[in-house]
Design an enzyme around this catalytic site. Structure first.
Site, mmCIF file in Angstrom:
data_model
loop_
_atom_site.group_PDB
_atom_site.id
_atom_site.type_symbol
_atom_site.label_atom_id
_atom_site.label_comp_id
_atom_site.label_asym_id
_atom_site.label_seq_id
_atom_site.Cartn_x
_atom_site.Cartn_y
_atom_site.Cartn_z
ATOM 1 N N THR A 1 -33.591 -25.766 5.150
ATOM 2 C CA THR A 1 -34.081 -24.500 5.726
ATOM 3 C C THR A 1 -33.344 -24.152 7.010
ATOM 4 O O THR A 1 -33.151 -22.978 7.328
ATOM 5 C CB THR A 1 -35.601 -24.611 5.997
ATOM 6 N N SER B 1 -33.147 -29.744 0.327
ATOM 7 C CA SER B 1 -33.234 -31.209 0.239
ATOM 8 C C SER B 1 -34.013 -31.747 -0.972
ATOM 9 O O SER B 1 -33.844 -32.925 -1.299
ATOM 10 C CB SER B 1 -33.738 -31.810 1.546
ATOM 11 N N THR C 1 -36.108 -30.556 5.483
ATOM 12 C CA THR C 1 -37.213 -31.419 5.925
ATOM 13 C C THR C 1 -37.893 -32.161 4.771
ATOM 14 O O THR C 1 -38.480 -33.215 4.967
ATOM 15 C CB THR C 1 -38.298 -30.611 6.667
ATOM 16 N N ASP C 2 -37.825 -31.587 3.549
ATOM 17 C CA ASP C 2 -38.622 -32.152 2.446
ATOM 18 C C ASP C 2 -38.305 -33.620 2.176
ATOM 19 O O ASP C 2 -39.211 -34.410 1.893
ATOM 20 C CB ASP C 2 -38.394 -31.347 1.154
#
Ligand code: ASP
Length: 330
Positions: free
Chosen positions: A14, A58, A91-92
């Site tokens: 993101t 990710s 971030t995932d």
């Protein structure tokens, strides 16, 4: 300003996305260089170099891509003119890639991973501050010897402990039970504890497939049998509480271990160790009697990556439960 370079390795996420009207959502749009250009004061911290490793969300990260990322970072860190590396990521799965890189990281030079919860074109994006903090950390003496650090929201976390805890809040990254390693203050990097860092793993390549099976109320052995039939060299079972699982899974574990597959039990709780304190069918005692190893405190996702690397380096570990339990304990 330090003399040696900090290399910004951009992988996507993101942090590098903008709204796209055609698809109706955020999509990859910026390079690492674009991101850095949006951060006032960044170039005064260190000379920067940019590597556009990938530009993916990710959830598309794979252990094979993580392995290639590790090889690229190792090459960069071997250079005299490089003081450290930052990796921008989604971030995932940030906690997984960071942990994977940390398991393989040797030497004192810092690697700092970072990401953003808000896209580059949103109101008040968190990416620019996260990049600035990550570069300042990678350029600092304080971060030397600490391996890989996850830098989010001005806070530094150990990859083994950190997890994404909220699907949208910018303060999502937390290290439940252990807390962060330190933080990035306006004048310096403040370190308050040193993460335990066992000797790095050193496989020549990534060869062992390991899958995760989440225990459900009512689970049987079917997914274990399926994983063995798929050629998995290891299976991580995410159990409940102390690691206990439904009793019908245990015969599947026994057959998998007899076939030379490493079976590791983890817990779905975010803190605490798996331990054989109960004696009922499906307890950790029962699963151990069938040959399973206890997976310590780390999450199933991280235990899986560690097991992939360890079995790729030493396939014989699958038949040495004591060694597996020692390996997974920290
Ligand atoms: N879905 C995004 C990713 O992980 C989320 C983010 O980066 O915050 O790529």
């Amino acid at each position: 300003m330090i003399d040696r370079k900090i290399v910004v390795v951009a992988t996507g996420g993101t942090i590098a996305m903008k709204y796209d009207a055609a698809s109706g959502g955020l999509v990859p749009a910026c390079t690492g260089e674009d991101l850095a250009a949006a951060v006032p004061g960044l170039s005064e911290t260190a000379p920067l170099e940019f590597v556009q490793f990938s530009n993916i969300a990710s959830p598309a990260m794979t252990p094979e891509i993580m392995w290639r990322l590790h090889l690229s970072i190792r090459q960069l860190l071997a250079r005299e003119d490089v003081a450290g590396v930052i990796v921008t990521h989604g971030t995932d799965t940030l906690e997984e890639t960071s942990f994977f890189l940390d398991l393989l990281h040797a030497g004192p030079k810092p690697v700092v991973t970072t990401a953003a919860m808000r896209g580059a074109g949103e109101v008040s994006p968190d990416g620019p501050m996260n990049i600035l903090c990550a570069v300042r950390t990678a350029a600092s003496d304080e971060a030397r010897g600490l391996g890989v650090l996850v830098c989010m929201n001005e806070t530094l976390h150990a990859p083994a402990d950190v997890m994404k805890t909220h699907s949208a809040n910018p303060d999502t990254f937390q290290s439940p039970w252990w807390g962060p390693v330190g933080y990035v203050d306006s004048d310096r990097i403040v370190i308050r504890r040193r993460p335990l860092r066992p000797a790095p793993l050193a496989p020549d390549s990534l060869t062992a497939r390991v899958d995760i099976i989440k225990a459900m109320t009512g689970s049987g052995r079917e997914y274990i049998d399926f994983a063995v039939a798929q050629g998995c060299r290891g299976i991580v079972i995410e159990g409940f509480g102390r690691g206990n699982i439904p009793a019908p899974m245990v015969p599947g574990i026994r057959d998998a271990v007899a076939a030379g597959v490493a079976v590791v039990i983890t817990t779905r709780t975010p803190g605490g160790r798996v331990l054989d304190v109960y004696g009922y069918p499906g307890s950790v005692t029962d699963a151990r009697a069938a040959g399973a190893a206890m997976g310590g405190e780390i999450s199933a996702a991280k235990a899986r990556l560690k097991l992939m690397l360890a079995l790729s380096e030493k396939p014989g570990l699958a038949r040495d439960r004591d060694a597996l339990e020692r390996l997974l304990d920290v």
